[in-house]
Design a protein around this motif. Structure first.
Motif, PDB file in Angstrom:
ATOM      1  N   GLN A  76       0.836  -1.207   0.000  1.00  0.00           N
ATOM      2  CA  GLN A  76       0.000   0.000   0.000  1.00  0.00           C
ATOM      3  C   GLN A  76       0.869   1.255   0.000  1.00  0.00           C
ATOM      4  O   GLN A  76       0.627   2.195  -0.759  1.00  0.00           O
ATOM      5  N   ARG A  77       1.883   1.276   0.849  1.00  0.00           N
ATOM      6  CA  ARG A  77       2.801   2.431   0.914  1.00  0.00           C
ATOM      7  C   ARG A  77       3.581   2.584  -0.399  1.00  0.00           C
ATOM      8  O   ARG A  77       3.834   3.697  -0.854  1.00  0.00           O
ATOM      9  N   PHE A  78       3.960   1.468  -1.005  1.00  0.00           N
ATOM     10  CA  PHE A  78       4.680   1.451  -2.278  1.00  0.00           C
ATOM     11  C   PHE A  78       3.885   2.213  -3.343  1.00  0.00           C
ATOM     12  O   PHE A  78       4.425   3.044  -4.072  1.00  0.00           O
ATOM     13  N   GLN A  79       2.579   1.942  -3.394  1.00  0.00           N
ATOM     14  CA  GLN A  79       1.725   2.612  -4.376  1.00  0.00           C
ATOM     15  C   GLN A  79       1.575   4.100  -4.067  1.00  0.00           C
ATOM     16  O   GLN A  79       1.457   4.916  -4.987  1.00  0.00           O
ATOM     17  N   GLU A  80       1.588   4.451  -2.797  1.00  0.00           N
ATOM     18  CA  GLU A  80       1.544   5.871  -2.433  1.00  0.00           C
ATOM     19  C   GLU A  80       2.797   6.593  -2.927  1.00  0.00           C
ATOM     20  O   GLU A  80       2.719   7.717  -3.435  1.00  0.00           O
ATOM     21  N   VAL A  81       3.952   5.942  -2.777  1.00  0.00           N
ATOM     22  CA  VAL A  81       5.203   6.523  -3.284  1.00  0.00           C
ATOM     23  C   VAL A  81       5.136   6.666  -4.798  1.00  0.00           C
ATOM     24  O   VAL A  81       5.543   7.694  -5.356  1.00  0.00           O
ATOM     25  N   GLN A  82       4.594   5.668  -5.472  1.00  0.00           N
ATOM     26  CA  GLN A  82       4.450   5.754  -6.928  1.00  0.00           C
ATOM     27  C   GLN A  82       3.583   6.946  -7.328  1.00  0.00           C
ATOM     28  O   GLN A  82       3.913   7.656  -8.287  1.00  0.00           O
ATOM     29  N   LYS A  83       2.506   7.149  -6.614  1.00  0.00           N
ATOM     30  CA  LYS A  83       1.619   8.285  -6.930  1.00  0.00           C
ATOM     31  C   LYS A  83       2.349   9.608  -6.741  1.00  0.00           C
ATOM     32  O   LYS A  83       2.185  10.533  -7.524  1.00  0.00           O
ATOM     33  N   GLU A  84       3.153   9.698  -5.695  1.00  0.00           N
ATOM     34  CA  GLU A  84       3.859  10.939  -5.401  1.00  0.00           C
ATOM     35  C   GLU A  84       5.015  11.211  -6.368  1.00  0.00           C
ATOM     36  O   GLU A  84       5.215  12.349  -6.787  1.00  0.00           O
ATOM     37  N   PHE A  85       5.762  10.181  -6.729  1.00  0.00           N
ATOM     38  CA  PHE A  85       6.983  10.371  -7.523  1.00  0.00           C
ATOM     39  C   PHE A  85       6.880   9.910  -8.973  1.00  0.00           C
ATOM     40  O   PHE A  85       7.809  10.142  -9.746  1.00  0.00           O
ATOM     41  N   GLY A  86       5.797   9.242  -9.325  1.00  0.00           N
ATOM     42  CA  GLY A  86       5.664   8.687 -10.672  1.00  0.00           C
ATOM     43  C   GLY A  86       6.046   7.221 -10.705  1.00  0.00           C
ATOM     44  O   GLY A  86       5.316   6.402 -11.251  1.00  0.00           O
ATOM     45  N   THR A  87       7.186   6.900 -10.103  1.00  0.00           N
ATOM     46  CA  THR A  87       7.608   5.503  -9.937  1.00  0.00           C
ATOM     47  C   THR A  87       8.355   5.386  -8.615  1.00  0.00           C
ATOM     48  O   THR A  87       8.904   6.373  -8.113  1.00  0.00           O
ATOM     49  N   PHE A  88       8.388   4.179  -8.093  1.00  0.00           N
ATOM     50  CA  PHE A  88       9.187   3.930  -6.898  1.00  0.00           C
ATOM     51  C   PHE A  88      10.662   4.078  -7.249  1.00  0.00           C
ATOM     52  O   PHE A  88      11.458   4.559  -6.449  1.00  0.00           O
ATOM     53  N   SER A  89      11.013   3.683  -8.454  1.00  0.00           N
ATOM     54  CA  SER A  89      12.401   3.772  -8.916  1.00  0.00           C
ATOM     55  C   SER A  89      12.920   5.208  -8.834  1.00  0.00           C
ATOM     56  O   SER A  89      14.035   5.441  -8.344  1.00  0.00           O
ATOM     57  N   ILE A  90      12.151   6.161  -9.286  1.00  0.00           N
ATOM     58  CA  ILE A  90      12.560   7.569  -9.217  1.00  0.00           C
ATOM     59  C   ILE A  90      12.807   7.960  -7.758  1.00  0.00           C
ATOM     60  O   ILE A  90      13.805   8.606  -7.430  1.00  0.00           O
ATOM     61  N   TYR A  91      11.884   7.554  -6.893  1.00  0.00           N
ATOM     62  CA  TYR A  91      12.010   7.867  -5.462  1.00  0.00           C
ATOM     63  C   TYR A  91      13.301   7.291  -4.884  1.00  0.00           C
ATOM     64  O   TYR A  91      14.112   8.019  -4.300  1.00  0.00           O
ATOM     65  N   ILE A  92      13.504   5.995  -5.050  1.00  0.00           N
ATOM     66  CA  ILE A  92      14.618   5.350  -4.352  1.00  0.00           C
ATOM     67  C   ILE A  92      15.970   5.764  -4.930  1.00  0.00           C
ATOM     68  O   ILE A  92      16.926   5.977  -4.198  1.00  0.00           O
ATOM     69  N   TRP A  93      16.050   5.928  -6.245  1.00  0.00           N
ATOM     70  CA  TRP A  93      17.315   6.351  -6.851  1.00  0.00           C
ATOM     71  C   TRP A  93      17.676   7.784  -6.468  1.00  0.00           C
ATOM     72  O   TRP A  93      18.844   8.177  -6.535  1.00  0.00           O
ATOM     73  N   SER A  94      16.693   8.571  -6.041  1.00  0.00           N
ATOM     74  CA  SER A  94      16.995   9.954  -5.644  1.00  0.00           C
ATOM     75  C   SER A  94      17.926   9.991  -4.429  1.00  0.00           C
ATOM     76  O   SER A  94      18.649  10.965  -4.228  1.00  0.00           O
ATOM     77  N   PHE A  95      17.940   8.919  -3.643  1.00  0.00           N
ATOM     78  CA  PHE A  95      18.800   8.894  -2.463  1.00  0.00           C
ATOM     79  C   PHE A  95      20.282   8.765  -2.812  1.00  0.00           C
ATOM     80  O   PHE A  95      21.138   9.025  -1.971  1.00  0.00           O
ATOM     81  N   VAL A  96      20.563   8.358  -4.044  1.00  0.00           N
ATOM     82  CA  VAL A  96      21.958   8.267  -4.511  1.00  0.00           C
ATOM     83  C   VAL A  96      22.160   9.160  -5.737  1.00  0.00           C
ATOM     84  O   VAL A  96      23.064   8.951  -6.531  1.00  0.00           O
ATOM     85  N   ALA A  97      21.288  10.167  -5.865  1.00  0.00           N
ATOM     86  CA  ALA A  97      21.354  11.122  -6.980  1.00  0.00           C
ATOM     87  C   ALA A  97      21.364  10.418  -8.338  1.00  0.00           C
ATOM     88  O   ALA A  97      21.983  10.894  -9.287  1.00  0.00           O
ATOM     89  N   GLY A  98      20.680   9.266  -8.413  1.00  0.00           N
ATOM     90  CA  GLY A  98      20.566   8.552  -9.674  1.00  0.00           C
ATOM     91  C   GLY A  98      21.831   7.839 -10.119  1.00  0.00           C
ATOM     92  O   GLY A  98      21.898   7.319 -11.227  1.00  0.00           O
TER      93      GLY A  98
END
Length: 184
Positions: A102-124
Protein backbone atom coordinates in the motif's frame (compact mmCIF):
# COMPACT_ATOMS: atom_id res chain seq x y z
CA UNK A 1 41.24 -20.13 -15.13
CA UNK A 2 39.14 -20.06 -11.99
CA UNK A 3 36.46 -17.40 -11.69
CA UNK A 4 37.06 -15.23 -8.63
CA UNK A 5 33.87 -14.08 -6.96
CA UNK A 6 33.02 -12.34 -3.73
CA UNK A 7 33.73 -14.93 -1.05
CA UNK A 8 30.20 -14.95 0.40
CA UNK A 9 28.81 -16.24 -2.90
CA UNK A 10 30.79 -19.48 -2.89
CA UNK A 11 28.41 -21.26 -0.49
CA UNK A 12 26.64 -23.15 -3.30
CA UNK A 13 25.32 -22.90 -6.85
CA UNK A 14 22.23 -20.94 -5.75
CA UNK A 15 24.41 -18.22 -4.21
CA UNK A 16 26.80 -18.21 -7.17
CA UNK A 17 23.93 -17.79 -9.64
CA UNK A 18 22.40 -14.98 -7.57
CA UNK A 19 25.79 -13.26 -7.24
CA UNK A 20 26.65 -13.62 -10.93
CA UNK A 21 23.27 -12.72 -12.42
CA UNK A 22 21.56 -10.34 -10.00
CA UNK A 23 23.47 -8.98 -7.02
CA UNK A 24 24.77 -5.49 -7.65
CA UNK A 25 23.08 -5.12 -11.06
CA UNK A 26 21.17 -1.85 -11.33
CA UNK A 27 17.40 -2.21 -11.12
CA UNK A 28 15.05 0.44 -12.47
CA UNK A 29 11.67 -1.32 -12.67
CA UNK A 30 9.23 -1.07 -9.80
CA UNK A 31 8.23 -4.73 -9.92
CA UNK A 32 11.78 -5.89 -9.18
CA UNK A 33 12.20 -3.25 -6.48
CA UNK A 34 9.05 -4.50 -4.78
CA UNK A 35 10.12 -8.15 -5.02
CA UNK A 36 13.39 -7.33 -3.28
CA UNK A 37 11.59 -5.23 -0.64
CA UNK A 38 9.45 -8.26 0.18
CA UNK A 39 12.36 -10.68 0.22
CA UNK A 40 14.62 -8.35 2.19
CA UNK A 41 11.94 -7.63 4.79
CA UNK A 42 11.38 -11.36 5.32
CA UNK A 43 15.14 -11.84 5.57
CA UNK A 44 15.39 -9.61 8.65
CA UNK A 45 16.86 -11.83 11.36
CA UNK A 46 17.50 -14.72 8.96
CA UNK A 47 20.11 -15.59 6.36
CA UNK A 48 19.78 -14.44 2.76
CA UNK A 49 20.46 -18.04 1.72
CA UNK A 50 17.28 -19.13 3.55
CA UNK A 51 15.28 -16.55 1.59
CA UNK A 52 16.85 -17.45 -1.76
CA UNK A 53 15.99 -21.11 -1.21
CA UNK A 54 12.36 -20.11 -0.63
CA UNK A 55 12.21 -17.40 -3.32
CA UNK A 56 10.06 -19.37 -5.77
CA UNK A 57 7.67 -20.29 -2.94
CA UNK A 58 7.40 -16.61 -2.01
CA UNK A 59 6.79 -15.71 -5.64
CA UNK A 60 3.94 -18.21 -5.89
CA UNK A 61 2.45 -17.41 -2.48
CA UNK A 62 2.55 -13.64 -3.06
CA UNK A 63 0.99 -13.59 -6.54
CA UNK A 64 4.28 -13.07 -8.38
CA UNK A 65 5.02 -10.11 -6.05
CA UNK A 66 2.14 -8.16 -7.60
CA UNK A 67 1.96 -5.22 -5.19
CA UNK A 68 -1.47 -4.16 -6.46
CA UNK A 69 -2.93 -7.54 -5.50
CA UNK A 70 -0.95 -7.76 -2.26
CA UNK A 71 -2.19 -4.34 -1.14
CA UNK A 72 -5.72 -5.79 -1.09
CA UNK A 73 -5.05 -9.08 0.67
CA UNK A 74 -7.78 -10.11 3.10
CA UNK A 75 -7.50 -11.77 6.50
CA UNK A 76 -8.31 -15.07 4.73
CA UNK A 77 -5.27 -14.60 2.52
CA UNK A 78 -3.14 -13.83 5.58
CA UNK A 79 -4.30 -17.12 7.14
CA UNK A 80 -3.54 -18.95 3.89
CA UNK A 81 -0.02 -17.50 3.94
CA UNK A 82 0.39 -18.42 7.61
CA UNK A 83 -0.29 -22.06 6.72
CA UNK A 84 2.17 -22.08 3.78
CA UNK A 85 5.23 -24.06 4.89
CA UNK A 86 7.11 -22.91 1.77
CA UNK A 87 7.56 -19.37 3.06
CA UNK A 88 8.57 -17.73 6.33
CA UNK A 89 5.37 -17.86 8.37
CA UNK A 90 5.69 -14.68 10.37
CA UNK A 91 2.38 -12.85 10.76
CA UNK A 92 4.03 -9.48 11.41
CA UNK A 93 6.13 -9.77 8.24
CA UNK A 94 3.13 -10.88 6.19
CA UNK A 95 1.09 -7.94 7.49
CA UNK A 96 4.07 -5.65 6.84
CA UNK A 97 4.19 -6.88 3.23
CA UNK A 98 0.55 -5.93 2.73
CA UNK A 99 1.17 -2.56 4.37
CA UNK A 100 4.33 -2.01 2.32
CA UNK A 101 2.45 -2.76 -0.91
CA UNK A 102 0.00 0.00 0.00
CA UNK A 103 2.80 2.43 0.91
CA UNK A 104 4.68 1.45 -2.28
CA UNK A 105 1.72 2.61 -4.38
CA UNK A 106 1.54 5.87 -2.43
CA UNK A 107 5.20 6.52 -3.28
CA UNK A 108 4.45 5.75 -6.93
CA UNK A 109 1.62 8.28 -6.93
CA UNK A 110 3.86 10.94 -5.40
CA UNK A 111 6.98 10.37 -7.52
CA UNK A 112 5.66 8.69 -10.67
CA UNK A 113 7.61 5.50 -9.94
CA UNK A 114 9.19 3.93 -6.90
CA UNK A 115 12.40 3.77 -8.92
CA UNK A 116 12.56 7.57 -9.22
CA UNK A 117 12.01 7.87 -5.46
CA UNK A 118 14.62 5.35 -4.35
CA UNK A 119 17.32 6.35 -6.85
CA UNK A 120 16.99 9.95 -5.64
CA UNK A 121 18.80 8.89 -2.46
CA UNK A 122 21.96 8.27 -4.51
CA UNK A 123 21.35 11.12 -6.98
CA UNK A 124 20.57 8.55 -9.67
CA UNK A 125 24.13 7.20 -9.63
CA UNK A 126 25.45 3.82 -8.55
CA UNK A 127 27.73 4.06 -5.53
CA UNK A 128 30.81 2.02 -6.41
CA UNK A 129 32.84 0.95 -3.43
CA UNK A 130 36.10 -0.89 -3.79
CA UNK A 131 36.24 -3.22 -0.79
CA UNK A 132 39.25 -5.51 -0.63
CA UNK A 133 37.67 -7.81 1.97
CA UNK A 134 34.19 -8.61 3.23
CA UNK A 135 35.09 -6.88 6.50
CA UNK A 136 35.29 -3.58 4.59
CA UNK A 137 31.67 -3.88 3.42
CA UNK A 138 29.43 -1.92 5.80
CA UNK A 139 26.13 -3.16 7.19
CA UNK A 140 24.68 0.36 7.02
CA UNK A 141 25.63 3.78 5.70
CA UNK A 142 24.39 7.33 6.15
CA UNK A 143 22.38 6.88 2.95
CA UNK A 144 20.75 3.64 4.10
CA UNK A 145 20.01 5.35 7.42
CA UNK A 146 18.33 8.26 5.61
CA UNK A 147 16.40 6.00 3.22
CA UNK A 148 15.24 3.74 6.04
CA UNK A 149 14.15 6.75 8.09
CA UNK A 150 12.20 8.14 5.13
CA UNK A 151 10.56 4.78 4.41
CA UNK A 152 9.53 4.49 8.07
CA UNK A 153 8.16 8.04 7.98
CA UNK A 154 6.06 6.97 4.99
CA UNK A 155 4.73 4.00 6.99
CA UNK A 156 6.86 1.14 5.63
CA UNK A 157 7.69 -1.67 8.07
CA UNK A 158 10.59 -4.13 8.55
CA UNK A 159 12.93 -1.91 6.56
CA UNK A 160 15.60 -0.82 9.00
CA UNK A 161 18.92 0.53 7.83
CA UNK A 162 20.65 -2.88 7.60
CA UNK A 163 17.81 -4.32 5.52
CA UNK A 164 17.77 -1.19 3.36
CA UNK A 165 21.52 -1.37 2.75
CA UNK A 166 21.19 -5.01 1.70
CA UNK A 167 18.35 -3.91 -0.61
CA UNK A 168 20.57 -1.21 -2.11
CA UNK A 169 23.27 -3.83 -2.76
CA UNK A 170 20.80 -6.34 -4.23
CA UNK A 171 19.31 -3.78 -6.60
CA UNK A 172 22.61 -2.32 -7.72
CA UNK A 173 22.29 1.08 -6.12
CA UNK A 174 25.53 0.12 -4.39
CA UNK A 175 28.26 -1.98 -5.95
CA UNK A 176 30.08 -3.79 -3.15
CA UNK A 177 31.76 -6.48 -5.26
CA UNK A 178 35.25 -7.07 -3.89
CA UNK A 179 38.10 -5.63 -5.96
CA UNK A 180 39.29 -9.08 -7.06
CA UNK A 181 35.76 -10.23 -8.06
CA UNK A 182 35.30 -10.75 -11.78
CA UNK A 183 31.90 -9.01 -11.55
CA UNK A 184 33.14 -5.78 -9.93
Amino acid sequence: MDIVRCGWSEKDDLYRKYHDEEWGKAVYDDETFFEFLVLESFQAGLSWHTILKKRENFKEAFDNFNYKKIANYSEDKVEELMSNAGIIRNRLKILATINNAQRFQEVQKEFGTFSIYIWSFVAGKIIVNHPKTLKEVPATTEISDALSKDLKKRGFKFLGSTVVYAHMQATGMVNDHLVDCIFK
